[in-house]
Design an enzyme around this catalytic site. Structure first.
Site, PDB file in Angstrom:
ATOM      1  N   HIS A   1      30.955 -29.065 -20.107  1.00  0.00           N
ATOM      2  CA  HIS A   1      30.895 -27.711 -19.553  1.00  0.00           C
ATOM      3  C   HIS A   1      32.279 -27.136 -19.262  1.00  0.00           C
ATOM      4  O   HIS A   1      33.195 -27.842 -18.870  1.00  0.00           O
ATOM      5  CB  HIS A   1      29.984 -27.628 -18.323  1.00  0.00           C
TER       6      HIS A   1
ATOM      7  N   HIS B   1      35.775 -32.658  -7.856  1.00  0.00           N
ATOM      8  CA  HIS B   1      35.781 -31.376  -7.130  1.00  0.00           C
ATOM      9  C   HIS B   1      36.948 -31.271  -6.157  1.00  0.00           C
ATOM     10  O   HIS B   1      36.800 -30.719  -5.059  1.00  0.00           O
ATOM     11  CB  HIS B   1      34.457 -31.186  -6.379  1.00  0.00           C
TER      12      HIS B   1
ATOM     13  N   GLU C   1      27.724 -24.820 -15.388  1.00  0.00           N
ATOM     14  CA  GLU C   1      27.050 -26.061 -15.003  1.00  0.00           C
ATOM     15  C   GLU C   1      27.089 -26.244 -13.494  1.00  0.00           C
ATOM     16  O   GLU C   1      26.119 -26.686 -12.871  1.00  0.00           O
ATOM     17  CB  GLU C   1      27.711 -27.279 -15.689  1.00  0.00           C
ATOM     18  N   GLU C   2      28.242 -25.908 -12.905  1.00  0.00           N
ATOM     19  CA  GLU C   2      28.459 -26.214 -11.481  1.00  0.00           C
ATOM     20  C   GLU C   2      27.672 -25.301 -10.551  1.00  0.00           C
ATOM     21  O   GLU C   2      27.521 -25.591  -9.374  1.00  0.00           O
ATOM     22  CB  GLU C   2      29.963 -26.093 -11.147  1.00  0.00           C
TER      23      GLU C   2
ATOM     24  N   ASP D   1      36.351 -32.928 -14.945  1.00  0.00           N
ATOM     25  CA  ASP D   1      35.030 -32.319 -14.720  1.00  0.00           C
ATOM     26  C   ASP D   1      35.095 -30.828 -15.001  1.00  0.00           C
ATOM     27  O   ASP D   1      35.241 -30.040 -14.077  1.00  0.00           O
ATOM     28  CB  ASP D   1      34.591 -32.611 -13.284  1.00  0.00           C
TER      29      ASP D   1
ATOM     30  N   ASP E   1      29.897 -35.733 -19.198  1.00  0.00           N
ATOM     31  CA  ASP E   1      30.212 -35.030 -17.945  1.00  0.00           C
ATOM     32  C   ASP E   1      30.358 -36.021 -16.790  1.00  0.00           C
ATOM     33  O   ASP E   1      29.961 -35.748 -15.677  1.00  0.00           O
ATOM     34  CB  ASP E   1      29.125 -33.979 -17.646  1.00  0.00           C
TER      35      ASP E   1
END
Lengths: 299, 299
Positions: free
Chosen positions: B122, B266, B168-169, B134, B196
């Site tokens: 993504h 993140h 995606e997030e 990510d 992912d």
């Protein structure tokens, strides 16, 4: 180093002569100095050092390693047939040997104190950095094995000894001395485990033993499967513990994931910040579990 | 996060509610704001962000994550029964949706162009960093699959499509749209592989399929063993490709070593410098090999 080998140590074995053999081979052809591409797979800006072997038949010319990026640049320039002049200044020299020591701590065995299980790494490192992975990680993991056994209230039957060997990188005098003392003290060395392949995620253990011993060891593998250990292989050992072969000691090494090993090997990048606490812990925990099994069930 | 789970995603599953559930639970008890310990296993100084779920029955109070080190400090202070005042300033807000796109490239199948093999990651990421692992890693690996197939002169029978999914997030709108277009275009989606879980050393693949399909897939595992792949497991898939379940597509994910994943998850540490080129390559090469096998032998 050939990047198509999954096992980076295989590539190191294939290419290492470029570094350790360079000064002699170059001197044979009349070179005044040798300059080699560092042993690294990923491109980087760091020289990676290591042992160089001289031969008394030829002049002992200066030898340096340059980074992979610099070597790529140099190679490109040479292919362009540029006239190049290189200025080399080195300040390395061989100093006379000086006293130094292996450092060891142990839990004495409750039943067979004269049967020794060794777990070790080496204290010395190349002077470009701290040697955090090579082999601070192995030293810390070996101490952690002792701590973990104590913290869990386990009273081992055999003596479990954590050894930080000296002089692995430059002659293995610590390993040789360890054997000498073992013989002098009539110790029975049943098992020795070395951690000297970096403090990365553990993937397996390798063993040098008789076939019967290996079968017994292999039967424990399922106990470690849930700890991230995928395989038990053969041809185990390590530079520091290899002298114990003479005593028929079962030798082993922990085999971590080594894809990043040559990013830090003998380079300024081998620092504490590049060790993952979690990966280091996982390795140490598996080492402790293996040693616990060796002590509990014997070999 | 419980460090005793070897599988860090298990710990994330167990602890995640502390982050996404905090604002609602705290608001229920009259809190004016929620402050949570970041989802990370190693201690660090970085806040790790992520989805937070609000509930219309309670006030939508501000919510922040603090680093594990800060949380340890705070916890210690609270245990000392200190009177503490916390000042929180946040500048996050929900903006209205704006147009955005999945990005795709494909090699058309030579025999069955309407049978689609999807490989994807993504494009979107949390705004604390670049989202290099990510999921920049998954995007780059998906493109690399296409490049590697082309570079090897392979003419796939089926259409192989690299998709960089959007959103995606924050809602999976890209994945939902992809299914919608697949249905509208009457495409037959035979296989979809998502990367992912970070661009780390590959260890396995997971699959969601019928038992018969899995048996066929499992027969290929030996072909990948020398590439560092240890296992083929079940329950495969990924957030972006999961909508394809509706089409009975076989879903899969590449499972890398994830011990360092929650160092970067993140957080401001999810940057290019923390991706190992070699580990990324190994993953992409294995993904290409798997997709080659799916195309060659079918499912």
């Amino acid at each position: 180093m050939n990047p198509t080998n999954i096992n980076v140590f295989k590539s190191y074995g294939e290419s290492g002569i470029a570094r350790w053999g360079a000064p002699t081979i170059a001197a044979k052809y009349g070179a005044v100095a040798a300059m080699v591409r560092s042993m690294a797979i990923n491109p980087d800006d760091y020289p990676h050092t290591g042992v160089t072997v001289y031969n008394d038949s030829f002049p002992k010319i200066p030898a340096v390693a340059i980074s992979t990026n610099d070597a790529n640049w140099l190679s490109h320039q040479l292919k362009m047939k540029m006239q190049l002049t290189v200025f080399i200044q080195t300040n390395c020299m061989m100093l006379p040997d000086a006293p130094s020591f292996n450092v060891a701590g142990e839990i004495r065995g409750s039943e067979f104190p004269n049967e020794i299980i060794t777990v070790g790494g080496h204290l010395d490192s190349w002077d470009l950095a701290e040697g955090a992975h090579d082999d601070g990680a192995g030293c810390v993991q070996s101490i952690e094995v002792i701590r973990a056994i104590k913290a869990n209230g386990i009273k081992p039957k055999r003596t479990i000894r954590a050894v930080m060997f000296m002089n692995e990188e430059n002659g293995r005098k610590g390993g040789d001395k360890y054997l000498e003392l073992a013989e002098a003290n009539k110790e029975k060395h049943v098992f020795a485990l070395e951690s000297d392949e970096g403090g990365f995620t553990p993937r397996g253990f390798n063993f040098t033993s008789t076939e019967m011993q290996f079968e017994k060891i292999a039967s424990w593998q399922k106990l470690l499967l849930n700890s991230g250990i995928d395989y038990f292989g053969k041809n185990g050992g390590g530079a520091d513990i290899d002298p114990l072969k003479k005593l028929n000691t079962v030798l082993a090494d922990i085999a971590p994931d080594t894809q990043r090993y040559f990013d830090i090997h003998h380079a300024a990048t081998d620092v504490f910040e590049n060790v993952s606490r979690r990966e280091l812990h996982l390795g140490a925990a598996n080492m402790a579990a293996l040693i616990y099994l060796v002590d509990k069930y014997g070999l």
